[in-house]
Design an enzyme around this catalytic site. Structure first.
Site, short mmCIF file in Angstrom:
data_model
loop_
_atom_site.label_atom_id
_atom_site.label_comp_id
_atom_site.label_asym_id
_atom_site.label_seq_id
_atom_site.Cartn_x
_atom_site.Cartn_y
_atom_site.Cartn_z
N ASP A 92 1.23 -1.25 0.06
CA ASP A 92 0.22 0.05 -0.13
C ASP A 92 1.35 1.11 -0.40
O ASP A 92 2.78 1.29 0.65
CB ASP A 92 -0.63 -0.37 1.35
CG ASP A 92 0.26 0.41 2.60
OD1 ASP A 92 0.87 0.07 2.54
OD2 ASP A 92 -0.54 -0.38 3.46
N ASP A 266 -7.95 -7.85 1.01
CA ASP A 266 -7.10 -7.86 1.38
C ASP A 266 -7.65 -7.33 2.59
O ASP A 266 -8.63 -6.09 2.81
CB ASP A 266 -5.79 -7.16 1.49
CG ASP A 266 -5.77 -5.58 1.90
OD1 ASP A 266 -5.88 -5.34 3.31
OD2 ASP A 266 -6.56 -4.47 1.48
N CYS A 304 -13.43 -29.28 7.17
CA CYS A 304 -12.78 -28.37 7.12
C CYS A 304 -11.63 -29.34 7.62
O CYS A 304 -11.37 -29.68 7.89
CB CYS A 304 -12.01 -27.29 7.89
SG CYS A 304 -10.63 -26.19 7.81
N CYS A 306 -7.92 -27.90 7.50
CA CYS A 306 -6.98 -27.12 8.10
C CYS A 306 -6.69 -27.58 8.91
O CYS A 306 -6.63 -28.79 9.73
CB CYS A 306 -7.04 -25.92 7.87
SG CYS A 306 -8.52 -25.79 10.00
N CYS A 309 -8.37 -27.89 12.51
CA CYS A 309 -9.92 -29.18 12.23
C CYS A 309 -9.48 -29.93 12.08
O CYS A 309 -9.59 -31.09 12.79
CB CYS A 309 -10.68 -28.32 11.43
SG CYS A 309 -10.72 -26.58 11.56
N HIS A 335 -6.91 -21.49 11.04
CA HIS A 335 -7.61 -22.69 9.80
C HIS A 335 -8.92 -20.30 9.34
O HIS A 335 -9.04 -21.21 8.12
CB HIS A 335 -8.74 -22.41 11.91
CG HIS A 335 -9.88 -21.97 10.98
ND1 HIS A 335 -10.68 -23.76 10.10
CD2 HIS A 335 -10.63 -21.38 11.37
CE1 HIS A 335 -11.72 -22.88 9.99
NE2 HIS A 335 -12.23 -22.35 10.52
#
Length: 375
Positions: A92, A266, A304, A306, A309, A335
């Site tokens: 940015d 973002d 999920c 990840c 999980c 996650h």
């Protein structure tokens, strides 16, 4: 060196899917960019961030210029090498952080002077200096320097701020120069005023950029007002260039933005939420601090894949969150980033297959169900 380019692959209503090509790799759109404020996505290793499906990260010009310093990062091989991330990075311009974080700031035509929120040291940012800092960092996508007023603001304030940002956009373009393989994005401003947004978009199109951002939203106006603006703002920008909505947001903000023609977003939310015990799931937000999870052997989200999980129970996540163990922020951030990237892939597939409205309906229906019943 290959150049920066954007290919629009499919549309479904206003929703779009495509690919941004850069020398450091492709960015699949719609894209969510995790925020690596100070050259790190907090609580994550770079390879872990990549494993969630992220094609690009965002770095913060304001924070990096103050610490460790753009010249130092450049001397150490640039931001990619410094933070061990070999995919694209967007930086940015620093303008938003100056407005929101810096002390004793003074704004005029030339730019902004301000005192650091870290140590009170005095600094100056202008379009030219912002371009120089982002060049030293070596980011792939550079943002034009702009002013972002907080909403609500009166029309005269919005108009004068937008006109200043457009003058700074031209100076940013001139200072950016010829940098093959790197892209400069202009930033549309104008608050919630339709005609000011149109005027800003026209000014940016005349200057010419490799991509276009929608700035000045998600600054306190609320979702309904933001969506009202997004009903027309993206279509004001060139169809054949990426459109980036800055600083958004929650999952339902993201789905609504994509439905209105946005390609990139973002937000610090997935990582910030993860560090405060908040998890985002397909059934909405879950607060792992709540006592209801203390004896729950089930995963956070059984669908999920990840690490949080796959390997840990809600009871464990509750325990480490309440105990303020570092692993809590690590697992919940992983996650959340995984969930966000899965959401983006779901939207890309749905747009490509012409079923985005069905995807959107299913997304809202799952969230309306709320979290699983407590044991």
């Amino acid at each position: 060196m290959s150049r920066f380019s954007f290919i629009l692959q499919a549309t479904d209503g206003a929703a779009r899917t495509g690919r941004i090509d850069t020398p450091r790799g492709a960015i699949r759109t719609p894209a969510f960019m995790p925020v690596g404020t100070a050259a790190t996505v907090k609580a994550m290793l770079p390879e872990s961030v990549a494993s969630t499906g992220a094609d690009i990260l965002l770095g913060n010009t304001y924070h990096l210029m103050l610490r460790p310093g753009a010249e130092r990062v450049h001397a150490l091989g640039g931001l990619h090498r410094f933070m061990n991330w070999d995919k694209p990075i967007l930086t940015d311009s620093g303008g938003f952080q100056v407005m929101s974080l810096a002390d004793l700031r003074k704004l005029d035509e030339s730019g902004v002077t301000f005192r650091s929120h870290i140590d009170g040291s005095k600094h100056a940012l202008s379009p030219e200096r912002s371009m120089e800092i982002q060049r030293l960092l070596g980011s792939d996508i550079v943002m034009a320097f702009d002013e972002c007023p907080a909403l609500p603001a009166d029309r005269d304030r919005l108009a004068s701020s937008m006109h200043l940002s457009m003058r700074w956009a031209r100076r940013s373009r001139e200072a950016f120069g010829d940098r093959p393989g790197h892209a400069l994005f202009g930033i549309q401003q104008g608050g919630l005023e339709h005609d000011l947004r149109e005027e800003s978009a026209a000014a940016l199109r005349e200057i010419g950029f490799e991509g276009y951002a929608i700035g000045g939203l998600a600054v306190g106006e609320g979702q309904e007002a933001m969506f009202g603006c997004l009903d027309h703002a993206p279509a004001m920008l060139p169809e054949d260039k990426p459109r980036y909505l800055m600083g958004v947001g929650k999952p339902d903000d993201i789905v609504g933005a994509v439905a209105r023609g946005v390609d990139m977003m973002d937000c610090v939310l997935p990582s910030r939420s993860g560090r405060t015990g908040q998890a985002w799931t397909r059934r909405g937000q879950v607060n792992l601090r709540n006592a209801r999870h203390a004896d729950d052997p089930r995963p956070l989200d059984e669908a999920c894949g990840c690490p949080a999980c796959r390997g840990y129970s809600r009871a464990y996540l509750h325990h480490v969150t309440r105990s303020q163990e570092m692993i809590a922020g690590m697992l919940l951030t992983w996650h959340n980033l995984h969930y966000y990237q899965e959401l983006m892939q779901g939207m890309r597939d749905a747009i490509a297959e012409g079923r985005f409205s069905e995807f959107e309906a299913a997304f809202h229906a799952a969230r309306a169900e709320g979290d699983i019943e407590r044991l």
